[in-house]
Design an enzyme around this catalytic site. Structure first.
Site, mmCIF file in Angstrom:
data_model
loop_
_atom_site.group_PDB
_atom_site.id
_atom_site.type_symbol
_atom_site.label_atom_id
_atom_site.label_comp_id
_atom_site.label_asym_id
_atom_site.label_seq_id
_atom_site.Cartn_x
_atom_site.Cartn_y
_atom_site.Cartn_z
ATOM 1 N N GLU A 40 -29.685 -15.860 48.888
ATOM 2 C CA GLU A 40 -29.397 -14.649 48.114
ATOM 3 C C GLU A 40 -28.369 -14.975 47.030
ATOM 4 O O GLU A 40 -27.408 -15.702 47.278
ATOM 5 C CB GLU A 40 -28.860 -13.587 49.068
ATOM 6 C CG GLU A 40 -29.254 -12.184 48.729
ATOM 7 C CD GLU A 40 -30.747 -11.915 48.861
ATOM 8 O OE1 GLU A 40 -31.477 -12.089 47.853
ATOM 9 O OE2 GLU A 40 -31.186 -11.526 49.948
ATOM 10 N N ASP A 43 -30.734 -17.515 42.937
ATOM 11 C CA ASP A 43 -31.790 -17.778 41.942
ATOM 12 C C ASP A 43 -31.228 -17.998 40.535
ATOM 13 O O ASP A 43 -31.634 -18.926 39.836
ATOM 14 C CB ASP A 43 -32.904 -16.707 41.962
ATOM 15 C CG ASP A 43 -32.456 -15.289 41.667
ATOM 16 O OD1 ASP A 43 -31.233 -15.044 41.590
ATOM 17 O OD2 ASP A 43 -33.341 -14.416 41.500
ATOM 18 N N GLY A 128 -34.689 1.824 45.148
ATOM 19 C CA GLY A 128 -33.260 1.586 45.364
ATOM 20 C C GLY A 128 -32.952 1.013 46.734
ATOM 21 O O GLY A 128 -31.816 1.048 47.188
ATOM 22 N N GLU A 166 -36.819 -7.252 32.301
ATOM 23 C CA GLU A 166 -35.685 -6.724 33.087
ATOM 24 C C GLU A 166 -34.349 -7.145 32.433
ATOM 25 O O GLU A 166 -33.428 -6.349 32.324
ATOM 26 C CB GLU A 166 -35.785 -7.261 34.517
ATOM 27 C CG GLU A 166 -34.681 -6.818 35.430
ATOM 28 C CD GLU A 166 -35.050 -5.660 36.347
ATOM 29 O OE1 GLU A 166 -36.258 -5.451 36.600
ATOM 30 O OE2 GLU A 166 -34.134 -4.980 36.809
ATOM 31 N N ASP A 178 -37.515 -12.085 42.259
ATOM 32 C CA ASP A 178 -38.275 -10.881 42.612
ATOM 33 C C ASP A 178 -39.655 -10.886 41.951
ATOM 34 O O ASP A 178 -40.671 -10.611 42.594
ATOM 35 C CB ASP A 178 -37.513 -9.622 42.180
ATOM 36 C CG ASP A 178 -36.144 -9.542 42.816
ATOM 37 O OD1 ASP A 178 -35.877 -10.327 43.744
ATOM 38 O OD2 ASP A 178 -35.336 -8.704 42.379
ATOM 39 N N TYR A 228 -23.501 -6.625 39.657
ATOM 40 C CA TYR A 228 -24.440 -7.757 39.642
ATOM 41 C C TYR A 228 -24.181 -8.687 38.456
ATOM 42 O O TYR A 228 -24.042 -9.906 38.618
ATOM 43 C CB TYR A 228 -25.888 -7.234 39.606
ATOM 44 C CG TYR A 228 -26.927 -8.328 39.693
ATOM 45 C CD1 TYR A 228 -27.437 -8.732 40.916
ATOM 46 C CD2 TYR A 228 -27.385 -8.977 38.553
ATOM 47 C CE1 TYR A 228 -28.385 -9.738 41.007
ATOM 48 C CE2 TYR A 228 -28.327 -9.988 38.624
ATOM 49 C CZ TYR A 228 -28.823 -10.352 39.851
ATOM 50 O OH TYR A 228 -29.760 -11.356 39.935
HETATM 51 C C1 GLA Z 1 -31.786 -9.015 42.790
HETATM 52 C C2 GLA Z 1 -32.244 -9.827 41.585
HETATM 53 C C3 GLA Z 1 -32.726 -11.210 42.012
HETATM 54 C C4 GLA Z 1 -31.710 -11.901 42.897
HETATM 55 C C5 GLA Z 1 -31.236 -10.983 44.007
HETATM 56 C C6 GLA Z 1 -30.113 -11.572 44.794
HETATM 57 O O1 GLA Z 1 -32.857 -8.713 43.631
HETATM 58 O O2 GLA Z 1 -33.267 -9.161 40.896
HETATM 59 O O3 GLA Z 1 -33.027 -11.987 40.876
HETATM 60 O O4 GLA Z 1 -30.648 -12.392 42.149
HETATM 61 O O5 GLA Z 1 -30.800 -9.726 43.519
HETATM 62 O O6 GLA Z 1 -30.548 -12.696 45.479
#
Ligand code: GLA
Length: 395
Positions: A40, A43, A128, A166, A178, A228
């Site tokens: 997590e 990426d 969400g 995105e 994702d 984020y």
């Molecule tokens: C979100 C982002 C992904 C990744 C996750 C954390 O889902 O869209 O690209 O960074 O958070 O792993």
């Protein structure tokens, strides 16, 4: 489009809510949400991830029209949005059209000549909840436009266009996981993706005797307005400090614990903790893949708990509800592993649970959760499914 006939619904391949919007010349695409077993916030640091597509999806019906209008409809929100090909701008009022418009904009940027269309979106992915409903929607329209316009983009190109939509249009600097998982998912397999090279392998994920249970905290996360982007920037800051001494380092993928201890710990302790989590998580994922190969789900599950603690204490993207849900199952012998999943700040925990214990677990954790937070706990037992596909060809 009053002159066009609505065709009889095909409930087997797309939800009934979409049926009134499907015409003779409509395409329908299914694009799933995703889970991520481990890896997590790695990426966007050129690291590894281990996601899979699930049996909850977004569905997009697209119908070509005359002229240059783009008419969008959300069957779930009962809302319309209308613009033209020449005026692809971010909608400030509603967020849902942006995931669709952002991808159309990417096609334009790739010099594709767009023509007018009507598009309707519906979905069964809880919004969400950290299951990437937005990536599913982006992949659905990318796949649909590629089919409709016969543009011949590869799946990987579509994934990158969806991710850029995105990043640039919605404004979240997300990584590629994702969109990749939604597009490339394979039934009963997890995807071990190297986010630097984009090499990937499908690893069988055996579900005999176990179930994948998502416990939804009900805390809605909004990645765009959350921390984020800040986390991503903190990782970049760590890399830039380390690069001053180790010029060969390009991302946290190249960083070792020794480098962190030497260059970050003494001067930027917060950045140190963020980067340490990422460096550890990459190593943990590689070890977890070995567990998977050996079928050692207990060891795999323990690593999920470790990931959670790293995300909560060092990376600080958890929240009290998610911590509660992990704590509540940590000593339960029927739960092999549990952790918060996705971007964080809300959404679900992912739990690997012994098959026979699922119902009781959902009930008992639900009661504890309600007592502590006065919130109903939603639970989803998910299966690993195939990625984005066409479910209705032009008739
Ligand atoms: C979100 C982002 C992904 C990744 C996750 C954390 O889902 O869209 O690209 O960074 O958070 O792993």
């Amino acid at each position: 489009m009053e002159t066009q006939k609505t065709i009889s619904p095909d409930y087997t391949s797309y939800p009934a809510a979409l049926a009134p919007f499907v015409r003779e010349n409509s395409l329908v695409v299914r694009s799933p949400g995703r889970i991520n077993l481990i890896g997590e916030h790695t990426d966007y640091n050129d690291g590894f991830v281990l996601p899979a597509a699930i049996d909850k999806a977004a569905y997009f019906a697209i119908t070509p029209t005359e002229g240059d209008f783009i008419k969008l409809h959300s069957a779930d929100f009962h809302e319309d949005y209308k613009t033209t090909i020449h005026e692809l701008r971010k909608s400030e009022k509603n967020s849902w059209p942006n995931y669709l418009l952002g991808v159309a904009d990417q096609f334009k940027k790739a010099c594709v000549t767009l023509s007018g269309f009507e598009g309707t979106i519906t979905g069964e992915i809880p919004l969400g909840a950290g299951l990437s409903s937005s990536a599913a929607v982006e992949c659905a329209i990318a796949f649909a436009l590629n089919e409709l316009l016969q543009t011949g983009f590869s799946k990987l190109q579509l994934v990158k266009m969806a991710q850029r939509a995105e990043n640039d249009f919605v404004g979240v600097r997300c990584g590629i996981m994702d969109q990749f998982a939604s597009m490339f998912g394979l039934r009963d397999h997890v995807i071990r993706l190297d986010c630097r090279s984009l090499d990937y392998e499908y690893e069988p994920f055996r579900m005999e005797g176990i179930r994948m249970v998502l416990l939804d905290s009900g805390v809605k996360h909004s990645l765009a307005s959350s921390e984020y982007n800040v986390r991503r920037q903190q990782c970049e800051e760590g890399v830039s400090i380390i690069q001053k001494k180790y010029a060969e380092v390009q991302s946290l993928r190249d960083v070792t614990q020794t480098m962190l201890d030497e260059l970050l710990l003494p001067v930027v302790p917060l950045i140190y903790r963020r980067c340490k989590y990422v460096v550890e998580e990459n190593l943990r994922l590689l070890a977890a893949c070995e567990d998977l190969k050996k079928g050692d789900m207990k060891s795999f599950g323990n690593k999920m708990f470790d990931t959670h603690h790293g995300l909560s204490r060092d990376y600080e993207v958890s929240c009290s509800e998610l911590d509660f849900l992990v704590d509540a199952v940590q000593n339960n012998p029927s739960v092999l592993g549990s952790r918060m999943m996705g971007g964080g700040f809300g959404g679900c925990t992912i739990n690997i649970v012994n098959e026979g214990a699922v119902e009781e677990l959902i009930q008992s954790v639900g009661e504890m959760y309600f007592q502590s937070f006065r919130k109903e706990l939603k639970a989803y037992v998910v299966k690993i499914e195939d990625g984005t596909s066409l479910v209705r060809h032009i008739g």
